[in-house]
Design a protein around this motif. Structure first.
Motif, PDB file in Angstrom:
ATOM      1  N   THR A  15      35.362  31.238  12.681  1.00 43.50           N
ATOM      2  CA  THR A  15      34.195  30.490  12.216  1.00 43.50           C
ATOM      3  C   THR A  15      32.903  31.251  12.477  1.00 43.50           C
ATOM      4  O   THR A  15      31.826  30.739  12.197  1.00 43.50           O
ATOM      5  CB  THR A  15      34.129  29.128  12.929  1.00 43.50           C
ATOM      6  OG1 THR A  15      34.090  29.359  14.351  1.00 43.50           O
ATOM      7  CG2 THR A  15      35.342  28.283  12.590  1.00 43.50           C
ATOM      8  N   LYS A  16      33.017  32.467  13.033  1.00 48.51           N
ATOM      9  CA  LYS A  16      31.831  33.264  13.320  1.00 48.51           C
ATOM     10  C   LYS A  16      31.355  33.943  12.040  1.00 48.51           C
ATOM     11  O   LYS A  16      31.771  35.056  11.711  1.00 48.51           O
ATOM     12  CB  LYS A  16      32.146  34.308  14.393  1.00 48.51           C
ATOM     13  CG  LYS A  16      32.597  33.707  15.725  1.00 48.51           C
ATOM     14  CD  LYS A  16      31.481  32.942  16.392  1.00 48.51           C
ATOM     15  CE  LYS A  16      31.922  32.381  17.731  1.00 48.51           C
ATOM     16  NZ  LYS A  16      30.885  31.570  18.364  1.00 48.51           N
ATOM     17  N   LYS A  17      30.503  33.271  11.301  1.00 47.13           N
ATOM     18  CA  LYS A  17      30.033  33.801  10.018  1.00 47.13           C
ATOM     19  C   LYS A  17      29.016  34.923  10.187  1.00 47.13           C
ATOM     20  O   LYS A  17      28.765  35.677   9.251  1.00 47.13           O
ATOM     21  CB  LYS A  17      29.383  32.679   9.203  1.00 47.13           C
ATOM     22  CG  LYS A  17      30.307  31.497   8.937  1.00 47.13           C
ATOM     23  CD  LYS A  17      31.405  31.864   7.970  1.00 47.13           C
ATOM     24  CE  LYS A  17      32.208  30.631   7.580  1.00 47.13           C
ATOM     25  NZ  LYS A  17      33.304  30.945   6.667  1.00 47.13           N
ATOM     26  N   HIS A  18      28.389  34.986  11.351  1.00 46.03           N
ATOM     27  CA  HIS A  18      27.353  35.997  11.580  1.00 46.03           C
ATOM     28  C   HIS A  18      27.602  36.680  12.919  1.00 46.03           C
ATOM     29  O   HIS A  18      28.113  36.073  13.860  1.00 46.03           O
ATOM     30  CB  HIS A  18      25.960  35.357  11.587  1.00 46.03           C
ATOM     31  CG  HIS A  18      25.616  34.628  10.318  1.00 46.03           C
ATOM     32  ND1 HIS A  18      25.242  35.286   9.169  1.00 46.03           N
ATOM     33  CD2 HIS A  18      25.595  33.299  10.025  1.00 46.03           C
ATOM     34  CE1 HIS A  18      24.992  34.394   8.216  1.00 46.03           C
ATOM     35  NE2 HIS A  18      25.212  33.185   8.703  1.00 46.03           N
ATOM     36  N   LEU A  19      27.216  37.931  12.983  1.00 43.85           N
ATOM     37  CA  LEU A  19      27.286  38.669  14.236  1.00 43.85           C
ATOM     38  C   LEU A  19      26.265  38.089  15.210  1.00 43.85           C
ATOM     39  O   LEU A  19      25.140  37.748  14.830  1.00 43.85           O
ATOM     40  CB  LEU A  19      26.990  40.144  13.977  1.00 43.85           C
ATOM     41  CG  LEU A  19      27.076  41.100  15.169  1.00 43.85           C
ATOM     42  CD1 LEU A  19      28.468  41.097  15.765  1.00 43.85           C
ATOM     43  CD2 LEU A  19      26.679  42.507  14.718  1.00 43.85           C
ATOM     44  N   SER A  20      26.647  37.981  16.475  1.00 43.50           N
ATOM     45  CA  SER A  20      25.768  37.387  17.481  1.00 43.50           C
ATOM     46  C   SER A  20      24.429  38.126  17.564  1.00 43.50           C
ATOM     47  O   SER A  20      24.397  39.365  17.560  1.00 43.50           O
ATOM     48  CB  SER A  20      26.443  37.426  18.851  1.00 43.50           C
ATOM     49  OG  SER A  20      25.530  37.063  19.871  1.00 43.50           O
ATOM     50  N   PRO A  21      23.316  37.400  17.655  1.00 43.90           N
ATOM     51  CA  PRO A  21      22.016  38.052  17.849  1.00 43.90           C
ATOM     52  C   PRO A  21      21.963  38.939  19.083  1.00 43.90           C
ATOM     53  O   PRO A  21      21.157  39.867  19.148  1.00 43.90           O
ATOM     54  CB  PRO A  21      21.052  36.869  17.997  1.00 43.90           C
ATOM     55  CG  PRO A  21      21.696  35.766  17.216  1.00 43.90           C
ATOM     56  CD  PRO A  21      23.171  35.941  17.443  1.00 43.90           C
ATOM     57  N   THR A  22      22.841  38.668  20.048  1.00 42.18           N
ATOM     58  CA  THR A  22      22.864  39.494  21.256  1.00 42.18           C
ATOM     59  C   THR A  22      23.002  40.968  20.929  1.00 42.18           C
ATOM     60  O   THR A  22      22.365  41.827  21.553  1.00 42.18           O
ATOM     61  CB  THR A  22      24.033  39.048  22.169  1.00 42.18           C
ATOM     62  OG1 THR A  22      23.779  37.730  22.643  1.00 42.18           O
ATOM     63  CG2 THR A  22      24.197  39.985  23.353  1.00 42.18           C
TER      64      THR A  22
END
Length: 428
Positions: A6-13
């Motif tokens: 469900t991770k549609k985007h890479l983490s801002p981290t």
């Protein structure tokens, strides 16, 4: 039907960590000129102030934002922080830091004030989101209980900095700004987070460690040192506070060292992965650098403070950042690209994602450059070269600094390679 991530985007981290690393690459370049001067006690030139703030605000604070963004929801089972923070906060933060660096470089304190104000506003808005997530945590561990201390200290550091920029306060405010930042923000934050991150990265269980004992001693010593700063008009009392503070901080650093040794000794696997080997000299520099500083403060040896600060910043804090992001970036890329996807079975392991030769060459160059810079700086200071222009030492310091910058750049490149593994994430 197979479940997909469900991770549609890479983490801002990841973006925060890479931007912080880029700041380090750029800020390491002038170190060849500055390191000999710092060892000789000349640390207040415009270029020096610009470079130090590039490291502290550009690299360390940017990295801290990224780590806390991911750490608080995962470690404490707190609600995730909005991803939209990446869209407005990171650019505002970068603009604020760059403006301050330019202002310091050209000795324009009104410009520094503009950058500092933008930085403070961005920090305040980010902190609102952070606190909103933090207070709703479901797993309130001992790390959770102590973490607010460095975060509150960070607020005080920024306020002290703003007051100085706008001409408010005396020399005691400057030293409070430095001591708060060096010890109660970065020293305490690294210690507290280490009790969660090191066992997780080392895969350690059943160790005996006490965060309460370590941080109580360390923070008590830090507070005594700052009380001594404010009581400088009463030398006898200030000296007692400095000596007592140094003793307590040394005990705290010793307690931390013992706990770290227990954590590494209790690891499940016999062999450490490369980033954790890199973390060992960083933890050594973290402890030794601070011990060097507090002994200089406690016993009145001012040149020890400058030497220790160099070891603490470059051999401790920055090297530890370079070590741990080799674990964090691959984990977040795997979570985004492969987690719960059919092709995860063919994905490389998280520890195999970072190119070993390139990353270890980067760390080796950085460590060798740091040690060489320290040696050349000490030699120049011993010769009385307060301008840092002695032929051999100046040339050596420049070569060492270029090596450190190249090392940081190679590490940046190796992490970019991680983000290309597996190609673009398929649409679900």
């Amino acid at each position: 039907m197979l479940a997909t991530s469900t991770k549609k985007h890479l983490s801002p981290t990841v973006y925060y960590l890479l931007v912080g690393l880029l700041f380090a690459v750029l800020a390491l370049l002038p170190l060849g000129h500055l390191a000999p001067q710092w060892m000789a006690g000349r640390s207040f030139s415009p270029m020096s102030l610009a470079t130090v703030h590039a490291f502290v605000l550009g690299t360390m604070l940017t990295t801290a934002y990224g780590v806390l963004y991911q750490f608080i929801p995962i470690a404490f089972r707190a609600p995730p922080i909005s991803r939209h923070v990446l869209v407005w906060h990171l650019p505002a933060h970068v603009v604020g830091v760059v403006t301050m660096i330019i202002g310091f470089s050209i000795s324009s304190y009104p410009l520094v004030g503009v950058g500092a104000s933008a930085l403070f506003v961005a920090f305040g808005l980010f902190s609102t989101l952070l606190v909103r997530s933090f207070v709703r945590a479901g797993n309130k561990t001992v790390v959770y209980q102590w973490l607010p201390i460095p975060l509150i200290a960070l607020v005080l550091v920024l306020i002290c900095g703003l007051l100085q920029v706008f001409g408010v306060g005396e020399s005691s405010l400057f030293f409070t700004h430095v001591a708060l930042g060096g010890f109660l923000v970065w020293g305490a934050m690294v210690m507290i987070l280490s009790y969660k991150l090191l066992p997780m990265f080392v895969i350690s269980h059943g160790y005996v460690a006490s965060l309460q004992r370590t941080v109580s001693l360390y923070l008590g010593g830090s507070l005594l040192l700052m009380i001594g700063i404010w009581l400088a008009p009463v030398p006898a009392v200030a000296n007692v506070c400095h000596v007592a503070g140094a003793v307590f901080m040394i005990l705290g650093l010793g307690s931390f060292s013992v706990d770290v040794a227990w954590i590494f000794a209790a690891r499940r696997g016999k062999r450490l992965v490369w980033p954790m080997y890199d973390a060992l000299p960083a933890l050594f520099g973290f402890v030794v650098g601070q011990g060097w500083i507090v002994l200089g403060v406690g016993f009145g040896h001012g040149h020890w403070i400058d030497d220790g600060a160099f070891v603490y910043l470059f051999g401790g804090l920055l090297l530890l950042i370079f070590s741990l992001i080799q674990k964090i970036v691959p984990f977040l890329w795997f979570e985004y690209r492969f987690s719960q996807r059919p092709e995860r079975r063919t994905a490389p392991s998280i520890d195999a994602m970072v190119p070993t030769r390139l990353s270890q060459l980067a760390i080796a160059l950085y460590i060798l450059g740091t040690v060489a810079n320290l040696c050349f700086g000490l030699i120049a200071a011993a010769r009385g070269d307060t301008a840092g222009k002695s032929g051999l030492c100046a040339t050596g310091a420049w070569i060492a600094s270029i090596g450190m910058a190249v090392g940081a750049l190679l590490l940046f490149i190796s992490l970019l390679r991680v983000l290309r593994i597996g190609g673009r994430r398929p649409e679900d």
